[in-house]
Design a protein around this motif. Structure first.
Motif, short mmCIF file in Angstrom:
data_model
loop_
_atom_site.label_atom_id
_atom_site.label_comp_id
_atom_site.label_asym_id
_atom_site.label_seq_id
_atom_site.Cartn_x
_atom_site.Cartn_y
_atom_site.Cartn_z
N ALA A 115 29.38 17.38 -8.53
CA ALA A 115 29.24 16.05 -9.14
C ALA A 115 28.07 15.93 -10.08
O ALA A 115 28.15 15.22 -11.08
CB ALA A 115 29.12 14.99 -8.05
N GLN A 116 26.96 16.60 -9.79
CA GLN A 116 25.76 16.42 -10.60
C GLN A 116 24.79 17.58 -10.36
O GLN A 116 24.73 18.13 -9.27
CB GLN A 116 25.07 15.10 -10.24
N VAL A 117 24.04 17.90 -11.40
CA VAL A 117 22.98 18.92 -11.29
C VAL A 117 21.70 18.22 -10.84
O VAL A 117 21.27 17.24 -11.45
CB VAL A 117 22.74 19.63 -12.65
N THR B 237 24.59 18.93 -0.76
CA THR B 237 23.62 19.55 -1.65
C THR B 237 23.92 21.04 -1.63
O THR B 237 23.84 21.68 -0.58
CB THR B 237 22.17 19.29 -1.20
N VAL B 238 24.30 21.57 -2.78
CA VAL B 238 24.72 22.96 -2.91
C VAL B 238 23.63 23.69 -3.69
O VAL B 238 23.37 23.36 -4.85
CB VAL B 238 26.07 23.06 -3.65
N THR C 293 24.82 18.40 -6.48
CA THR C 293 25.41 17.55 -5.45
C THR C 293 26.92 17.59 -5.60
O THR C 293 27.46 17.92 -6.65
CB THR C 293 24.93 16.09 -5.54
N ALA C 294 27.58 17.21 -4.51
CA ALA C 294 29.04 17.12 -4.51
C ALA C 294 29.44 16.00 -3.55
O ALA C 294 28.81 15.80 -2.51
CB ALA C 294 29.66 18.44 -4.08
N ASN C 295 30.50 15.31 -3.92
CA ASN C 295 31.06 14.30 -3.03
C ASN C 295 32.57 14.48 -2.86
O ASN C 295 33.21 13.74 -2.14
CB ASN C 295 30.74 12.88 -3.53
N SER C 296 33.12 15.49 -3.51
CA SER C 296 34.56 15.73 -3.48
C SER C 296 35.06 16.18 -2.11
O SER C 296 36.27 16.14 -1.86
CB SER C 296 34.95 16.76 -4.53
#
Length: 162
Positions: free
Chosen positions: A35-37, A120-121, A48-51
């Motif tokens: 989703a975002q760096v 958080t990846v 980040t990711a929310n998928s």
């Protein structure tokens, strides 16, 4: 490339959204999972990711998203890091990389779809010989470690503009 433009590659990345990420990796549509760096440097990338909470996540099986799918989230962060490294070098991005192997993977939860918080990846490039990289990776939610491991990525695919 000048030092200012090298720094610019990394300085421009934090805060960039999923569309910006998708323009730099081979994953598109619902398969672009990030989703975002949050942070980017020659050493690694954090996104980040929310998928993982999305009912139409293409990796769900029987309505669930197993924790091992977190490896794909990390692989996409690795692809983004590789694209930014190519941009820093003034080189063409590879059309795609290949996840050659994963090892020392520890899954600390059974599923990701029931994790309420954003993921958080984080990936850290441990070795880069120009045609393959070894990364350490982790996926967390609110500071809680969900999975971690190491992966080798082969980057010798043909360039995008060929």
């Amino acid at each position: 490339m000048t030092a200012g433009s090298v720094a610019g590659v990394w300085a421009a990345a934090p805060g960039q959204p999923g569309e910006w990420i998708a323009a730099r990796i081979p994953h598109q549509g619902l398969m672009c999972l990030l989703a975002q760096v949050l942070a980017a440097s020659p050493e690694g990338v954090t996104c980040t990711a929310n998928s993982h909470r999305s009912a139409d996540n293409p990796m769900r099986l029987a309505g669930q998203l197993g924790a091992s799918c977190g490896i794909e989230y990390a692989a996409q962060a690795m692809a983004l890091h590789g694209a930014l490294m190519a941009e820093q070098r003034g080189a063409e991005r590879s059309r795609m990389g290949f996840l050659v192997n994963v090892r020392a993977v520890s899954l600390h939860v059974p599923r990701l779809d029931d994790v309420a918080d954003d993921l958080t990846v984080a990936v850290l490039c441990e070795t880069d010989n120009g045609d393959h990289c070894v990364y350490g990776f982790s996926v967390k939610a609110s500071g809680r470690l969900l999975l971690e491991g190491r992966a080798m990525v082969m980057l010798s695919a043909p360039p995008i503009n060929s």
